[in-house]
Scaffold this motif. Structure first.
Motif, short mmCIF file in Angstrom:
data_model
loop_
_atom_site.label_atom_id
_atom_site.label_comp_id
_atom_site.label_asym_id
_atom_site.label_seq_id
_atom_site.Cartn_x
_atom_site.Cartn_y
_atom_site.Cartn_z
N UNK A 294 -29.09 -5.16 -40.74
CA UNK A 294 -28.72 -6.57 -40.91
C UNK A 294 -29.31 -7.14 -42.20
N UNK A 295 -30.49 -6.66 -42.56
CA UNK A 295 -31.11 -7.11 -43.81
C UNK A 295 -30.25 -6.67 -45.00
N UNK A 296 -29.77 -5.44 -44.96
CA UNK A 296 -28.97 -4.93 -46.08
C UNK A 296 -27.65 -5.68 -46.20
N UNK A 297 -27.05 -6.00 -45.05
CA UNK A 297 -25.79 -6.76 -45.10
C UNK A 297 -26.02 -8.14 -45.73
N UNK A 298 -27.16 -8.74 -45.37
CA UNK A 298 -27.48 -10.04 -45.96
C UNK A 298 -27.72 -9.89 -47.46
N UNK A 299 -28.41 -8.80 -47.86
CA UNK A 299 -28.73 -8.63 -49.28
C UNK A 299 -27.46 -8.38 -50.10
N UNK A 300 -26.46 -7.75 -49.48
CA UNK A 300 -25.16 -7.58 -50.16
C UNK A 300 -24.61 -8.95 -50.56
N UNK A 301 -24.64 -9.87 -49.61
CA UNK A 301 -24.10 -11.20 -49.88
C UNK A 301 -24.98 -11.96 -50.87
N UNK A 302 -26.29 -11.76 -50.72
CA UNK A 302 -27.22 -12.44 -51.63
C UNK A 302 -26.97 -11.99 -53.07
N UNK A 303 -26.78 -10.67 -53.25
CA UNK A 303 -26.59 -10.17 -54.61
C UNK A 303 -25.30 -10.72 -55.24
N UNK A 304 -24.27 -10.87 -54.41
CA UNK A 304 -23.03 -11.46 -54.93
C UNK A 304 -23.27 -12.90 -55.40
N UNK B 244 -26.76 -10.60 -32.87
CA UNK B 244 -25.33 -10.40 -32.67
C UNK B 244 -25.11 -8.89 -32.64
N UNK B 245 -25.38 -8.28 -31.50
CA UNK B 245 -25.38 -6.82 -31.36
C UNK B 245 -26.28 -6.21 -32.46
N UNK B 246 -27.43 -6.78 -32.64
CA UNK B 246 -28.35 -6.40 -33.71
C UNK B 246 -28.74 -7.66 -34.47
N UNK B 247 -29.77 -7.53 -35.30
CA UNK B 247 -30.23 -8.72 -36.02
C UNK B 247 -29.28 -9.06 -37.15
N UNK B 248 -28.86 -10.31 -37.20
CA UNK B 248 -28.06 -10.79 -38.33
C UNK B 248 -28.84 -11.86 -39.07
#
Lengths: 314, 247
Positions: free
Chosen positions: A97-107, A55-59
């Motif tokens: 995209x990995x960091x955005x996912x990890x943000x959600x994972x940490x929550x 999605x305009x980069x890896x999500x």
């Protein structure tokens, strides 16, 4: 040597935590395996709980069912994160995209610390976008690499507020170029961790692989590693193939790697976890009981080699 | 040599069938001097890099095969090796977007299977499941009134597919699970709809729904569809689950 960044250090100084024994989350193993009398923590690779899309980069989208299943299996055991998709060493840009996912994972599931590999797995494609090269490659030992990764490591440390560790990779490239002031792969790790104020995940099987494949003494190499920065140790098994010792994660820990653990453990004042790594695919054939034996052996080594260390449980 | 140049040359050589040409191109692109050229040449011509190429290829083969396990399990070992090998030789097995690559690999496999066949049905079903599942992550049901009666063309939903089974799918999958011979191929195809807005991503489709879905291979407006006899209710039902969408 690059200058030390002005940003404050991530909370590496809060460690050591209590020493614990960990194992990867493998969905194929029975949930009963993840019990507190065997394990002190579980190492999670969150990408395995995700669906990837472009999605305009890896999500990376966390799949709620997979996340819930992992949380149920791990119960009350604390977790640490061991990522594989950040590509922290890619000169053209890491995987945000990995960091955005990890943000959600940490929550959703807070973790004690977070680790990644000192390597890269994407290069720019002809259109400028990232292209995967299919397997991680080691970095050349240059000031440019040390500075780039050090800055990124510091950023990750601040972003999650828990220690960030970099893992020494196994690789088969004997003649990687190194700048004179970096010297070798140990010099590169030292430069990066100092610059990024981060810790090290010392993978003793990777060290063993590189020693065999590149012809150096793994025990002597421990003197070249900043053991004061080691927070976690990885153990694994491998096999010989075409003249190389392969970091296959397909079997039990070989005897020389156990001896490396005995030698390294008492010299790592911040050590907080030792993890036995096994690829998901091989876990059923190795078997839960054999895996449990390896985990119990880690505790024996700890008791014998560093009896005074504070432990999560005896 | 910059870090970017070093990584780009090594990364390209890892996948290249002609490393010397790859290096020669990189010399111009990154203005690599003689000493660095010798350094990178020694590195990629060494035994360690050769072994790394093999490791990389084996990972790509494993990832590719893992993405289409059910379909590949129905093929002979030779067919499997050949299809996976051809895909990896063409640059497959390393994509960052694993789901899209899995769907693309299955589309590639589908082009090599007899039509009709149970193998092709299973292959298309796996492909459809990937596409619907990927689209489901960002799917929101459309506001139906906006697309009705205003001449807005509709097309097939990008995360949707119609898959035909040439026997009762329950019989087919029971045979696959039990490792028994596959049932005889029937003459009539049973259409199944895969779409991102369906709770289980799939359901049996009526023949009229299948006809409508195929009709929208060419974008068409709702009034034009209604003039061809497709009911507004049927159009809206497919639109609601993303089987068809506005252009």
């Amino acid at each position: 040597m690059p200058a030390v960044p002005s940003a404050p250090a991530p909370p590496l100084g809060a460690y050591p935590g209590a020493f614990g024994v960990g194992f990867s989350y493998v969905p194929a193993l029975p949930a009963e395996f993840y019990r507190p009398d065997l394990l002190d923590f579980v190492e999670i690779t969150p990408e395995k709980l995700c669906r990837a899309r472009w999605d305009a980069g890896l999500s990376l989208d966390l799949v709620p069912d997979k996340l819930r299943q992992a949380q149920i299996a791990c119960g009350d055991l604390p977790i640490v994160v061991h990522g594989i998709e950040l590509s922290i060493g890619s000169a053209a840009g890491w995987n945000s995209g990995y960091l955005r996912m990890l943000d959600r994972f940490q929550e959703a599931w807070p973790f004690l610390w977070h680790s990644e590999h000192l390597s890269y797995q994407t290069i720019p494609g002809r259109d400028g976008g990232p292209v995967s090269i299919g397997t991680p490659l080691p970095l050349p030992g240059s000031d440019e690499a040390a500075q780039l990764i050090g800055e990124r490591a510091a950023t990750v440390g601040h972003r999650y507020g828990v220690p960030f560790l970099l893992e020494n990779p196994a690789h088969y490239l004997s003649n990687l170029p190194y700048d004179a002031d970096i010297g070798d792969e140990f010099g590169l790790m030292t430069a990066v961790t100092e610059y990024g104020s981060c810790g090290q995940l010392l993978d003793l099987h990777n060290l063993y692989c590189n020693a065999l494949n590149h012809g150096f003494d793994a025990f002597a190499a421990l003197d070249r590693i900043e053991l004061g920065r080691v927070i976690e140790i990885h153990l694994a098994g491998g096999r010989r193939e075409q003249g190389f010792w392969v970091d296959a994660h397909d079997s039990l820990v070989p005897a020389p790697v156990w001896r490396l653990l005995e030698c390294a453990l008492p010299r790592c004042p911040r050590i907080s976890g030792v993890v036995f790594e096994l690829l998901d695919f091989f876990a059923p054939s190795v078997g839960a009981e054999a895996i449990a034996d390896e985990l119990r052996h880690i505790r024996k080594v700890r008791r014998r080699c560093c009896p005074s260390i504070r432990v999560a449980k005896a | 040599m910059s870090l970017l140049a070093h990584q780009t040359v090594l990364g390209r050589c890892l996948r290249s069938s002609d490393m010397e040409r790859t290096i020669a191109e990189a010399v111009h692109e990154f203005a690599i001097d003689r000493e660095r050229l010798r350094e990178i040449g020694d590195l990629v011509r060494g035994a360690g890099f050769g072994f790394t190429r093999q490791v990389q290829r084996s990972w790509c083969m494993g990832r590719t095969a893992g993405a289409a396990q059910l379909t590949l399990s129905l093929l002979t070992i030779e067919q499997r090796r050949s299809l996976v090998g051809d895909w990896v030789d063409g640059g497959g097995g390393a994509a960052l977007d694993v789901t899209s690559e899995a769907a693309a690999f299955l589309a590639f496999v589908g082009r090599h299977l007899p039509d009709p066949s149970h193998e092709l049905s299973v292959c298309r079903m796996e492909e459809a499941a990937y596409r619907a599942s990927a689209a489901a992550a960002s799917f929101t049901p459309p506001v139906l009134t906006l697309s009705d009666g205003r001449g807005v063309p509709l097309r097939q939903g990008r995360g949707s597919m119609i898959v035909y089974f040439f026997t009762d799918p329950r019989r087919l999958f029971a045979a696959i699970t039990a490792g028994e011979p596959l049932p005889a191929l029937g003459k009539k195809g049973f259409p199944y709809l895969f779409a991102p807005g369906l709770a289980t991503l799939r359901r049996v489709a009526s023949c009229a729904e299948a006809r409508l879905w195929h009709r929208l291979e060419v974008p068409t407006s709702v009034p034009a569809l209604r003039a061809e006899g497709f009911s507004r209710r049927r159009v809206m039902a497919l639109l609601a689950v993303g089987a068809i969408e506005r252009c």
